[in-house]
Write a protein that holds these residues in place. Sequence first.
Motif, PDB file in Angstrom:
ATOM      1  N   UNK A 107       0.804  -1.210   0.000  1.00  0.00           N
ATOM      2  CA  UNK A 107       0.000   0.000   0.000  1.00  0.00           C
ATOM      3  C   UNK A 107       0.839   1.262   0.000  1.00  0.00           C
ATOM      4  N   UNK A 108       2.048   1.181  -0.570  1.00  0.00           N
ATOM      5  CA  UNK A 108       2.918   2.350  -0.641  1.00  0.00           C
ATOM      6  C   UNK A 108       3.812   2.539   0.566  1.00  0.00           C
ATOM      7  N   UNK A 109       3.808   1.574   1.490  1.00  0.00           N
ATOM      8  CA  UNK A 109       4.737   1.675   2.627  1.00  0.00           C
ATOM      9  C   UNK A 109       6.165   1.706   2.090  1.00  0.00           C
ATOM     10  N   UNK A 110       6.424   0.902   1.063  1.00  0.00           N
ATOM     11  CA  UNK A 110       7.644   1.040   0.277  1.00  0.00           C
ATOM     12  C   UNK A 110       7.273   1.830  -0.961  1.00  0.00           C
ATOM     13  N   UNK A 111       8.028   2.879  -1.259  1.00  0.00           N
ATOM     14  CA  UNK A 111       7.771   3.671  -2.471  1.00  0.00           C
ATOM     15  C   UNK A 111       9.109   4.099  -3.050  1.00  0.00           C
TER      16      UNK A 111
ATOM     17  N   UNK B  21      14.359   6.463   7.149  1.00  0.00           N
ATOM     18  CA  UNK B  21      13.183   5.710   6.723  1.00  0.00           C
ATOM     19  C   UNK B  21      11.994   6.662   6.747  1.00  0.00           C
ATOM     20  N   UNK B  22      11.593   7.107   5.557  1.00  0.00           N
ATOM     21  CA  UNK B  22      10.604   8.172   5.439  1.00  0.00           C
ATOM     22  C   UNK B  22       9.203   7.656   5.136  1.00  0.00           C
ATOM     23  N   UNK B  23       8.224   8.404   5.611  1.00  0.00           N
ATOM     24  CA  UNK B  23       6.818   8.167   5.284  1.00  0.00           C
ATOM     25  C   UNK B  23       6.583   8.748   3.896  1.00  0.00           C
ATOM     26  N   UNK B  24       6.213   7.918   2.943  1.00  0.00           N
ATOM     27  CA  UNK B  24       6.059   8.389   1.566  1.00  0.00           C
ATOM     28  C   UNK B  24       4.939   9.418   1.420  1.00  0.00           C
ATOM     29  N   UNK B  25       4.000   9.442   2.364  1.00  0.00           N
ATOM     30  CA  UNK B  25       2.881  10.384   2.283  1.00  0.00           C
ATOM     31  C   UNK B  25       3.271  11.785   2.740  1.00  0.00           C
ATOM     32  N   UNK B  26       4.275  11.878   3.618  1.00  0.00           N
ATOM     33  CA  UNK B  26       4.629  13.171   4.195  1.00  0.00           C
ATOM     34  C   UNK B  26       6.077  13.587   3.956  1.00  0.00           C
ATOM     35  N   UNK B  27       6.941  12.604   3.722  1.00  0.00           N
ATOM     36  CA  UNK B  27       8.362  12.900   3.572  1.00  0.00           C
ATOM     37  C   UNK B  27       9.101  12.998   4.886  1.00  0.00           C
ATOM     38  N   UNK B  28       8.398  12.833   6.005  1.00  0.00           N
ATOM     39  CA  UNK B  28       9.022  12.901   7.322  1.00  0.00           C
ATOM     40  C   UNK B  28       9.427  11.511   7.787  1.00  0.00           C
ATOM     41  N   UNK B  29      10.477  11.415   8.626  1.00  0.00           N
ATOM     42  CA  UNK B  29      10.869  10.110   9.180  1.00  0.00           C
ATOM     43  C   UNK B  29       9.711   9.459   9.931  1.00  0.00           C
TER      44      UNK B  29
ATOM     45  N   UNK C 267       7.924  -3.122   6.078  1.00  0.00           N
ATOM     46  CA  UNK C 267       7.418  -3.547   7.385  1.00  0.00           C
ATOM     47  C   UNK C 267       7.703  -2.510   8.457  1.00  0.00           C
ATOM     48  N   UNK C 268       8.846  -1.833   8.352  1.00  0.00           N
ATOM     49  CA  UNK C 268       9.143  -0.771   9.321  1.00  0.00           C
ATOM     50  C   UNK C 268       8.108   0.335   9.204  1.00  0.00           C
ATOM     51  N   UNK C 269       7.841   0.786   7.989  1.00  0.00           N
ATOM     52  CA  UNK C 269       6.885   1.873   7.778  1.00  0.00           C
ATOM     53  C   UNK C 269       5.486   1.461   8.245  1.00  0.00           C
ATOM     54  N   UNK C 270       5.107   0.224   8.022  1.00  0.00           N
ATOM     55  CA  UNK C 270       3.783  -0.253   8.419  1.00  0.00           C
ATOM     56  C   UNK C 270       3.612  -0.321   9.934  1.00  0.00           C
ATOM     57  N   UNK C 271       4.721  -0.458  10.670  1.00  0.00           N
ATOM     58  CA  UNK C 271       4.631  -0.609  12.116  1.00  0.00           C
ATOM     59  C   UNK C 271       4.541  -2.071  12.507  1.00  0.00           C
ATOM     60  N   UNK C 272       4.651  -2.329  13.799  1.00  0.00           N
ATOM     61  CA  UNK C 272       4.774  -3.721  14.242  1.00  0.00           C
ATOM     62  C   UNK C 272       3.557  -4.575  13.893  1.00  0.00           C
TER      63      UNK C 272
END
Length: 329
Positions: free
Chosen positions: A107-111, A254-262, A287-292
């Motif tokens: 779902x874009x967690x990796x982009x 490791x950035x949030x693709x929706x915001x550009x922030x870590x 998996x890191x971006x998605x959370x545990x």
Amino acid sequence: MKKFAKKIYGFLAIACVFGICGCGAAPAYNSALGFYMDTVITITGYADNEILEDAVALCGEYEKIFSRTVEGSDVWRINHAEGSPVRVCGDTAELLAMALDVCEKSGGALDITIAPASDLWDFKSERPEIPDRDKLKSAAELVDYTRLKLQGDMVTLPAGMAIDLGAVAKGYIADKAAGYLKEQGVASAILNFGGNVIALGGKPDGSKWSIGIQDPEEETGRAGYSVMVADKSVVTSGIYQRGFDRDGVRYHHILDSATGWPVQNGLASVTIIADSSAMADAMSTACFVLGREKGMSFARKMGVQAVFIDTDGNASCTPALEGKLEKTE
């Protein structure tokens, strides 16, 4: 470089290997060292030096294809095409296909189109700065993997957008190096690509390799946990690798693709264990971006094993690793 090589020779940059010696009678145990993709690469195994050195040199050839900064590379040409289609080599097409599949399924967690946002962060600077919020917001609007079109070996990316294969290329190259060693008859080796480790086969005596997972709170090379593996890749993504602290906040790569922030979700690192290092590379970021919770579910869905370590030092893992993840002293 020689002094630096001596410092890193005894440990893996993110994952440490335990017990590689003392395996009894075996072919000569050798090592080869290189520096590609801003990473010290170490390949050690029961093989002739020439074979190991050729495997390291192969990494340099792939860097020329995937690097954003090497003029004329496939990635450089895509990013500078101003929206025109670009014909790429088979390796680039294969890597992009795999990466886009994980982008979609996560779902874009990796982009891999994160480059406009990541370019605003300079984690290598001696005096790093937090980017201007408005500029980061505008950059994040250019991050959208669905706008990258791959048709066979033709790639089209809208003008103003850019790709960065940093989350997947190292693993892909590690797989290629391991494949070369297999072709040369090497059955036992460890490939360390700075957070991407491949255990090729097992030890000559038939036992597995013990691979350490970096303790996020300790200096580089200090393991907090270890797992026994053979013919597997172990890849870790963590907030300690590249980043800086400011006013009690950890700003990392490791950035949030929706915001550009870590990403700030309480995780310190995610380690993926898989057959493919490229897949493990992509999955560790996703998996890191998605959370545990969501990351754990996604790892199981994708058929890989995962270890999540939070900022309090607590570890949790997918069911297949329960009882196999050992805490080091």
